[in-house]
Design a protein around this motif. Structure first.
Motif, PDB file in Angstrom:
ATOM      1  N   MET A 112       0.855  -1.179   0.000  1.00  0.00           N
ATOM      2  CA  MET A 112       0.000   0.000   0.000  1.00  0.00           C
ATOM      3  C   MET A 112       0.891   1.229   0.000  1.00  0.00           C
ATOM      4  SD  MET A 112      -2.639  -1.381   2.915  1.00  0.00           S
ATOM      5  CE  MET A 112      -1.297  -2.092   3.875  1.00  0.00           C
ATOM      6  N   ALA A 113       0.793   2.032  -1.031  1.00  0.00           N
ATOM      7  CA  ALA A 113       1.614   3.242  -1.142  1.00  0.00           C
ATOM      8  C   ALA A 113       0.760   4.457  -0.799  1.00  0.00           C
ATOM      9  CB  ALA A 113       2.187   3.372  -2.544  1.00  0.00           C
ATOM     10  N   PHE A 114       1.326   5.327   0.008  1.00  0.00           N
ATOM     11  CA  PHE A 114       0.639   6.535   0.469  1.00  0.00           C
ATOM     12  C   PHE A 114       1.485   7.766   0.182  1.00  0.00           C
ATOM     13  CE2 PHE A 114      -0.793   3.108   3.201  1.00  0.00           C
ATOM     14  CZ  PHE A 114      -2.159   3.320   3.312  1.00  0.00           C
ATOM     15  N   GLN A 115       0.819   8.883  -0.057  1.00  0.00           N
ATOM     16  CA  GLN A 115       1.522  10.164  -0.121  1.00  0.00           C
ATOM     17  C   GLN A 115       1.542  10.737   1.289  1.00  0.00           C
ATOM     18  OE1 GLN A 115      -0.262  13.482  -2.259  1.00  0.00           O
ATOM     19  NE2 GLN A 115       1.770  14.063  -2.964  1.00  0.00           N
ATOM     20  N   ARG A 116       2.696  11.272   1.664  1.00  0.00           N
ATOM     21  CA  ARG A 116       2.862  11.851   2.992  1.00  0.00           C
ATOM     22  C   ARG A 116       2.640  13.360   2.939  1.00  0.00           C
ATOM     23  NH1 ARG A 116       8.652   9.170   4.219  1.00  0.00           N
ATOM     24  NH2 ARG A 116       9.181  11.356   3.933  1.00  0.00           N
ATOM     25  N   ALA A 117       2.540  13.961   4.110  1.00  0.00           N
ATOM     26  CA  ALA A 117       2.345  15.408   4.220  1.00  0.00           C
ATOM     27  C   ALA A 117       3.505  16.190   3.620  1.00  0.00           C
ATOM     28  CB  ALA A 117       2.144  15.801   5.683  1.00  0.00           C
ATOM     29  N   ASP A 118       4.702  15.605   3.607  1.00  0.00           N
ATOM     30  CA  ASP A 118       5.866  16.295   3.042  1.00  0.00           C
ATOM     31  C   ASP A 118       5.997  16.104   1.527  1.00  0.00           C
ATOM     32  OD1 ASP A 118       6.761  13.677   2.829  1.00  0.00           O
ATOM     33  OD2 ASP A 118       8.476  13.930   4.175  1.00  0.00           O
ATOM     34  N   GLY A 119       5.000  15.442   0.920  1.00  0.00           N
ATOM     35  CA  GLY A 119       4.999  15.243  -0.523  1.00  0.00           C
ATOM     36  C   GLY A 119       5.677  13.974  -0.997  1.00  0.00           C
ATOM     37  N   LYS A 120       6.400  13.300  -0.113  1.00  0.00           N
ATOM     38  CA  LYS A 120       7.055  12.039  -0.470  1.00  0.00           C
ATOM     39  C   LYS A 120       6.049  10.895  -0.349  1.00  0.00           C
ATOM     40  CE  LYS A 120      11.606  13.496   1.186  1.00  0.00           C
ATOM     41  NZ  LYS A 120      12.682  13.197   2.134  1.00  0.00           N
ATOM     42  N   ASN A 121       6.413   9.745  -0.894  1.00  0.00           N
ATOM     43  CA  ASN A 121       5.587   8.548  -0.780  1.00  0.00           C
ATOM     44  C   ASN A 121       6.210   7.562   0.199  1.00  0.00           C
ATOM     45  OD1 ASN A 121       3.796   9.543  -2.658  1.00  0.00           O
ATOM     46  ND2 ASN A 121       4.503   8.250  -4.330  1.00  0.00           N
TER      47      ASN A 121
ATOM     48  N   ALA B 258       8.393  11.293  10.619  1.00  0.00           N
ATOM     49  CA  ALA B 258       7.591  12.336  11.275  1.00  0.00           C
ATOM     50  C   ALA B 258       6.684  13.091  10.304  1.00  0.00           C
ATOM     51  CB  ALA B 258       8.479  13.305  12.050  1.00  0.00           C
ATOM     52  N   SER B 259       6.260  12.410   9.229  1.00  0.00           N
ATOM     53  CA  SER B 259       5.366  13.026   8.249  1.00  0.00           C
ATOM     54  C   SER B 259       4.135  12.135   8.087  1.00  0.00           C
ATOM     55  CB  SER B 259       6.085  13.187   6.903  1.00  0.00           C
ATOM     56  OG  SER B 259       5.267  13.873   5.996  1.00  0.00           O
ATOM     57  N   GLU B 260       2.963  12.669   8.404  1.00  0.00           N
ATOM     58  CA  GLU B 260       1.723  11.889   8.373  1.00  0.00           C
ATOM     59  C   GLU B 260       1.365  11.437   6.960  1.00  0.00           C
ATOM     60  OE1 GLU B 260      -1.384  14.257  10.033  1.00  0.00           O
ATOM     61  OE2 GLU B 260      -0.507  14.258  12.030  1.00  0.00           O
ATOM     62  N   LEU B 261       0.681  10.292   6.895  1.00  0.00           N
ATOM     63  CA  LEU B 261       0.157   9.809   5.628  1.00  0.00           C
ATOM     64  C   LEU B 261      -1.088  10.615   5.297  1.00  0.00           C
ATOM     65  CD1 LEU B 261       0.466   5.961   6.239  1.00  0.00           C
ATOM     66  CD2 LEU B 261       2.107   7.487   5.140  1.00  0.00           C
ATOM     67  N   LYS B 262      -1.200  11.083   4.056  1.00  0.00           N
ATOM     68  CA  LYS B 262      -2.300  11.975   3.682  1.00  0.00           C
ATOM     69  C   LYS B 262      -3.223  11.439   2.600  1.00  0.00           C
ATOM     70  CE  LYS B 262      -1.696  15.372   6.450  1.00  0.00           C
ATOM     71  NZ  LYS B 262      -2.703  15.653   7.454  1.00  0.00           N
ATOM     72  N   ALA B 263      -2.733  10.588   1.688  1.00  0.00           N
ATOM     73  CA  ALA B 263      -3.576  10.127   0.584  1.00  0.00           C
ATOM     74  C   ALA B 263      -3.094   8.783   0.062  1.00  0.00           C
ATOM     75  CB  ALA B 263      -3.545  11.150  -0.549  1.00  0.00           C
ATOM     76  N   LYS B 264      -4.019   8.025  -0.529  1.00  0.00           N
ATOM     77  CA  LYS B 264      -3.673   6.756  -1.165  1.00  0.00           C
ATOM     78  C   LYS B 264      -3.040   7.037  -2.523  1.00  0.00           C
ATOM     79  CE  LYS B 264      -7.964   5.405  -0.836  1.00  0.00           C
ATOM     80  NZ  LYS B 264      -9.200   4.595  -0.953  1.00  0.00           N
ATOM     81  N   VAL B 265      -1.990   6.289  -2.836  1.00  0.00           N
ATOM     82  CA  VAL B 265      -1.347   6.396  -4.139  1.00  0.00           C
ATOM     83  C   VAL B 265      -1.623   5.135  -4.959  1.00  0.00           C
ATOM     84  CG1 VAL B 265       0.866   6.566  -5.364  1.00  0.00           C
ATOM     85  CG2 VAL B 265       0.465   7.931  -3.304  1.00  0.00           C
ATOM     86  N   SER B 266      -1.353   3.964  -4.369  1.00  0.00           N
ATOM     87  CA  SER B 266      -1.602   2.708  -5.084  1.00  0.00           C
ATOM     88  C   SER B 266      -1.639   1.545  -4.108  1.00  0.00           C
ATOM     89  CB  SER B 266      -0.515   2.459  -6.132  1.00  0.00           C
ATOM     90  OG  SER B 266       0.729   2.210  -5.508  1.00  0.00           O
ATOM     91  N   GLY B 267      -2.217   0.460  -4.570  1.00  0.00           N
ATOM     92  CA  GLY B 267      -2.251  -0.778  -3.807  1.00  0.00           C
ATOM     93  C   GLY B 267      -2.014  -1.941  -4.750  1.00  0.00           C
ATOM     94  N   LYS B 268      -1.283  -2.938  -4.289  1.00  0.00           N
ATOM     95  CA  LYS B 268      -0.958  -4.092  -5.128  1.00  0.00           C
ATOM     96  C   LYS B 268      -0.997  -5.366  -4.314  1.00  0.00           C
ATOM     97  CE  LYS B 268       2.274  -1.458  -7.954  1.00  0.00           C
ATOM     98  NZ  LYS B 268       3.646  -1.348  -8.422  1.00  0.00           N
ATOM     99  N   LEU B 269      -1.362  -6.444  -4.973  1.00  0.00           N
ATOM    100  CA  LEU B 269      -1.248  -7.782  -4.415  1.00  0.00           C
ATOM    101  C   LEU B 269      -0.179  -8.478  -5.250  1.00  0.00           C
ATOM    102  CD1 LEU B 269      -2.516  -9.626  -2.262  1.00  0.00           C
ATOM    103  CD2 LEU B 269      -4.030 -10.491  -4.040  1.00  0.00           C
TER     104      LEU B 269
END
Length: 75
Positions: free
Chosen positions: A8-17, A51-62
């Motif tokens: 599960m990939a997420f975008q963080r508050a700092d813009g990184k994934n 120390a950067s919160e997760l903010k949005a879903k980017v992708s999910g894979k099985l």
């Protein structure tokens, strides 16, 4: 038997994934179930990589990986 993992990939508050990987995932895992899990992770707000919160879903894979072991013999 294949090894199954969910990523599960997420975008963080700092813009990184950032990616969370779950080993031994169910082979029958659906997109709806993975989306629900990711929504729960975002709602609970318990992960903050670097120390950067997760903010949005980017992708999910099985991902299914099959490993073939071979017996080594002397030449």
């Amino acid at each position: 038997m294949p090894e199954i993992k969910a990523t599960m990939a997420f975008q963080r508050a700092d813009g990184k994934n950032s990616t969370i990987t779950v080993a031994d995932a169910k082979e029958s895992l659906t997109a709806v179930e993975l989306n629900t899990a990711m929504d729960t992770i975002l709602a609970k707000n318990v992960f903050a990589p670097e120390a950067s919160e997760l903010k949005a879903k980017v992708s999910g894979k099985l991902i299914s990986t099959t490993t073939q072991d071979f017996i080594m013999t002397e030449v």
